[in-house]
Design a protein around this motif. Structure first.
Motif, mmCIF file in Angstrom:
data_model
loop_
_atom_site.group_PDB
_atom_site.id
_atom_site.type_symbol
_atom_site.label_atom_id
_atom_site.label_comp_id
_atom_site.label_asym_id
_atom_site.label_seq_id
_atom_site.Cartn_x
_atom_site.Cartn_y
_atom_site.Cartn_z
ATOM 1 N N VAL A 95 -9.255 -33.212 -24.331
ATOM 2 C CA VAL A 95 -10.485 -33.248 -23.543
ATOM 3 C C VAL A 95 -10.207 -33.849 -22.163
ATOM 4 C CG1 VAL A 95 -12.770 -34.311 -23.377
ATOM 5 C CG2 VAL A 95 -12.042 -33.238 -25.514
ATOM 6 N N ILE A 96 -9.423 -34.919 -22.114
ATOM 7 C CA ILE A 96 -9.047 -35.481 -20.808
ATOM 8 C C ILE A 96 -8.323 -34.415 -19.988
ATOM 9 C CG2 ILE A 96 -7.545 -37.149 -19.664
ATOM 10 C CD1 ILE A 96 -9.988 -38.480 -20.697
ATOM 11 N N GLY A 97 -7.443 -33.649 -20.628
ATOM 12 C CA GLY A 97 -6.739 -32.587 -19.925
ATOM 13 C C GLY A 97 -7.676 -31.541 -19.358
ATOM 14 N N ILE A 98 -8.702 -31.162 -20.113
ATOM 15 C CA ILE A 98 -9.688 -30.198 -19.623
ATOM 16 C C ILE A 98 -10.397 -30.745 -18.392
ATOM 17 C CG2 ILE A 98 -11.893 -29.106 -20.189
ATOM 18 C CD1 ILE A 98 -10.839 -28.770 -23.051
ATOM 19 N N LEU A 99 -10.743 -32.012 -18.426
ATOM 20 C CA LEU A 99 -11.405 -32.641 -17.279
ATOM 21 C C LEU A 99 -10.499 -32.675 -16.052
ATOM 22 C CD1 LEU A 99 -13.106 -35.600 -19.183
ATOM 23 C CD2 LEU A 99 -14.300 -33.700 -18.079
ATOM 24 N N VAL A 127 -11.951 -27.153 -27.980
ATOM 25 C CA VAL A 127 -10.548 -27.240 -28.406
ATOM 26 C C VAL A 127 -10.379 -26.707 -29.822
ATOM 27 C CG1 VAL A 127 -8.543 -28.738 -28.735
ATOM 28 C CG2 VAL A 127 -10.192 -29.237 -26.896
ATOM 29 N N TRP A 128 -11.001 -27.348 -30.803
ATOM 30 C CA TRP A 128 -10.753 -27.002 -32.195
ATOM 31 C C TRP A 128 -11.279 -25.615 -32.540
ATOM 32 C CZ3 TRP A 128 -13.257 -32.262 -33.754
ATOM 33 C CH2 TRP A 128 -12.415 -33.302 -33.333
ATOM 34 N N GLY A 129 -12.479 -25.273 -32.089
ATOM 35 C CA GLY A 129 -13.028 -23.963 -32.385
ATOM 36 C C GLY A 129 -12.163 -22.828 -31.869
ATOM 37 N N LEU A 180 -0.414 -27.810 -32.829
ATOM 38 C CA LEU A 180 0.936 -28.018 -32.312
ATOM 39 C C LEU A 180 1.588 -26.705 -31.893
ATOM 40 C CD1 LEU A 180 2.049 -30.666 -34.935
ATOM 41 C CD2 LEU A 180 1.544 -31.101 -32.523
ATOM 42 N N SER A 181 1.337 -25.629 -32.621
ATOM 43 C CA SER A 181 1.880 -24.336 -32.224
ATOM 44 C C SER A 181 1.353 -23.934 -30.852
ATOM 45 C CB SER A 181 1.509 -23.258 -33.256
ATOM 46 O OG SER A 181 2.093 -23.526 -34.510
ATOM 47 N N HIS A 182 0.085 -24.220 -30.605
ATOM 48 C CA HIS A 182 -0.513 -23.880 -29.313
ATOM 49 C C HIS A 182 0.175 -24.612 -28.158
ATOM 50 C CE1 HIS A 182 -3.407 -23.151 -26.159
ATOM 51 N NE2 HIS A 182 -3.640 -24.446 -26.053
ATOM 52 N N LEU A 183 0.600 -25.856 -28.388
ATOM 53 C CA LEU A 183 1.230 -26.624 -27.309
ATOM 54 C C LEU A 183 2.553 -26.008 -26.875
ATOM 55 C CD1 LEU A 183 0.575 -30.331 -28.372
ATOM 56 C CD2 LEU A 183 -0.882 -28.745 -27.087
ATOM 57 N N LEU A 184 3.166 -25.184 -27.724
ATOM 58 C CA LEU A 184 4.426 -24.533 -27.377
ATOM 59 C C LEU A 184 4.247 -23.065 -27.015
ATOM 60 C CD1 LEU A 184 6.755 -25.979 -30.171
ATOM 61 C CD2 LEU A 184 6.497 -26.779 -27.816
ATOM 62 N N ALA A 185 3.066 -22.511 -27.245
ATOM 63 C CA ALA A 185 2.814 -21.097 -27.009
ATOM 64 C C ALA A 185 2.516 -20.850 -25.529
ATOM 65 C CB ALA A 185 1.652 -20.624 -27.878
ATOM 66 N N PRO A 186 2.644 -19.603 -25.065
ATOM 67 C CA PRO A 186 2.383 -19.311 -23.654
ATOM 68 C C PRO A 186 0.913 -19.339 -23.269
ATOM 69 C CG PRO A 186 2.965 -17.304 -24.849
ATOM 70 C CD PRO A 186 3.208 -18.440 -25.786
ATOM 71 N N SER A 206 -3.944 -26.639 -21.374
ATOM 72 C CA SER A 206 -3.128 -25.927 -20.398
ATOM 73 C C SER A 206 -1.670 -26.347 -20.488
ATOM 74 C CB SER A 206 -3.654 -26.170 -18.983
ATOM 75 O OG SER A 206 -3.361 -27.490 -18.553
ATOM 76 N N ARG A 207 -0.802 -25.436 -20.101
ATOM 77 C CA ARG A 207 0.625 -25.745 -20.068
ATOM 78 C C ARG A 207 0.921 -26.833 -19.050
ATOM 79 N NH1 ARG A 207 2.578 -19.683 -19.290
ATOM 80 N NH2 ARG A 207 0.497 -19.625 -18.355
ATOM 81 N N ALA A 208 0.163 -26.845 -17.946
ATOM 82 C CA ALA A 208 0.375 -27.877 -16.920
ATOM 83 C C ALA A 208 0.065 -29.267 -17.469
ATOM 84 C CB ALA A 208 -0.482 -27.585 -15.693
ATOM 85 N N TRP A 209 -1.035 -29.377 -18.229
ATOM 86 C CA TRP A 209 -1.408 -30.675 -18.791
ATOM 87 C C TRP A 209 -0.387 -31.130 -19.831
ATOM 88 C CZ3 TRP A 209 -3.598 -34.982 -17.988
ATOM 89 C CH2 TRP A 209 -3.997 -35.821 -19.028
#
Length: 295
Positions: free
Chosen positions: A118-122, A185-187, A213-219, A225-228
Motif C-alpha cells: 500500500v505504501i508503494g501504491i501511494l 492488492v490481494w483481490g 511472492l510470484s508477482h514480485l518476480l513477474a513482469p 510495481s517493479r520500481a517499488w
C-alpha cells in the motif's frame, strides 16, 4: 477506492491508528490468470530436499518455494500443489477468514503483505514522498521532529513504526488499510483467503503467499510495481548496521527476507522466492529451510 490527493479535507487527528480489529475482506472470485497451475513445475529434487529438511525439524510446518511462474515445491496442510490439484477439477471455493482448513496465522507478515504494497501504491501515485516529514501529511504525532516514512520503513518491524505507517497510509488512502489492501492488492492477485480477523491478526494460506511472492518476480507492474520492489530490495541504510531495505532485510545467497516466525524470502537475481510458516518459531528451521531453498 481512490487515493485522496486533497489533504485539506482530511481528518484533524494526527495520531496513527493501530493495525488492529480490521474486518476481513469479502471473498472474491479467483481470476484465471492467478490460479496456481496444476502440478509442480520446478526441480523435483529441490522440492524433495526441502521437504526432508522441514520434516526433520517441524513436520507440520507449511511452506512453498518457486519463481515468477508460481510454486515448484509445496508442503503443509494447504500447500500449493494440493490447491492446484483441486483447481484442476473444480472451481476454487473462497473460504472465510479465519478458516480452519489451511488458513494460517501469518500476523508476523502483515507489514510486508499489507502495509508495504500500500505504501508503494501511494509512492507510485505521487501521494507520498518517502523523505518528506510526516507532519506535512498531518501524521506522525508523538514522533521526533522530521521523521519521514523512509525512517520508519528502515527502522525495523517494531510496533511503533508500524502504527505510525498504518496511520499515514490510512490518512492518505482515506480508508482502513485492510480494505484498501484487499481491494487494490490481494483481490487483483487472487489472494481471496487473505484477510484480518476480528482481533487484528492477519491470516492467509500458503497458496496466497505463493501468489504474492510470484508477482514480485513477474513482469507484471501492478498491483506492486517493479520500481517499488526494486527500490525496496536494496540497501537503504548506508553503512549503518544492520543493513536494511524498505521493510525487507538482506539475507544470504542474494535473497531478501521479512519475518521471524512466518517468513518470506525473495531473490530477484535468482528469480526465486520461498515462504515458511512453522508451527513454532525456530531459528534452526529458518536457517535450514533458507539454505535448502537458495544455496
Amino acid at each position: 477506492m481512490t487515493l485522496q490527493s486533497d489533504r485539506a479535507g482530511q481528518a484533524e487527528h494526527s495520531e496513527p491508528t493501530a493495525p488492529t480489529a480490521f474486518p476481513a475482506p469479502p471473498a472474491l472470485p479467483v481470476p484465471p490468470s492467478t490460479q496456481l497451475p496444476a502440478g509442480a513445475h520446478g526441480p523435483a529434487g529441490d522440492a524433495g530436499r526441502i521437504r526432508a529438511v522441514v520434516r526433520d525439524i517441524d513436520p507440520e510446518a507449511a511452506w512453498a518455494v518457486g519463481g515468477p511462474d508460481g510454486p515448484d515445491g509445496p508442503d503443509g496442510p494447504d500447500g500449493p500443489d494440493r490447491v492446484a490439484e483441486r483447481a484442476g477439477t473444480e472451481p476454487p471455493v473462497p473460504v472465510p477468514v479465519p478458516a480452519p482448513d489451511g488458513v494460517l496465522d501469518v500476523g508476523g507478515l502483515a507489514a510486508v503483505l499489507a502495509l508495504w504494497p500500500v505504501i508503494g501504491i501511494l509512492v507510485d501515485a505521487g501521494e507520498l514522498s518517502l523523505h518528506t516529514p510526516l507532519t506535512a501529511y498531518g501524521a506522525g504525532g508523538g514522533l521526533p521532529a522530521g521523521t519521514t516514512a523512509h525512517h520508519l520503513l528502515t527502522h525495523g518491524a517494531g510496533p511503533s513504526p508500524a502504527r505510525a505507517l498504518v496511520g499515514l497510509a490510512e490518512r492518505l488512502c482515506g480508508s482502513p488499510l485492510a480494505g484498501f489492501a484487499a481491494d487494490r492488492v490481494w483481490g487483483p492477485l487472487g489472494m481471496t483467503r487473505t484477510g484480518f480477523a476480528a482481533d487484528g491478526t492477519l491470516h492467509a494460506p500458503v497458496a496466497d503467499l505463493a501468489r504474492f511472492l510470484s508477482h514480485l518476480l513477474a513482469p507484471a507492474d501492478e498491483p506492486v510495481s517493479r520500481a517499488w520492489t526494486a527500490e525496496s530490495l536494496r540497501i537503504r541504510t548506508g553503512e549503518l548496521v544492520p543493513a536494511r531495505g524498505l521493510l525487507w532485510y538482506p539475507a544470504p545467497h542474494g535473497a531478501w527476507s521479512h519475518g521471524e516466525g512466518p517468513a518470506v524470502w525473495v531473490s530477484p537475481r535468482r528469480q526465486r522466492w520461498a515462504a515458511l510458516v512453522p508451527t513454532v518459531p525456530s531459528g534452526p528451521l529458518r536457517t535450514a529451510f533458507r539454505e535448502a531453498a537458495f544455496a
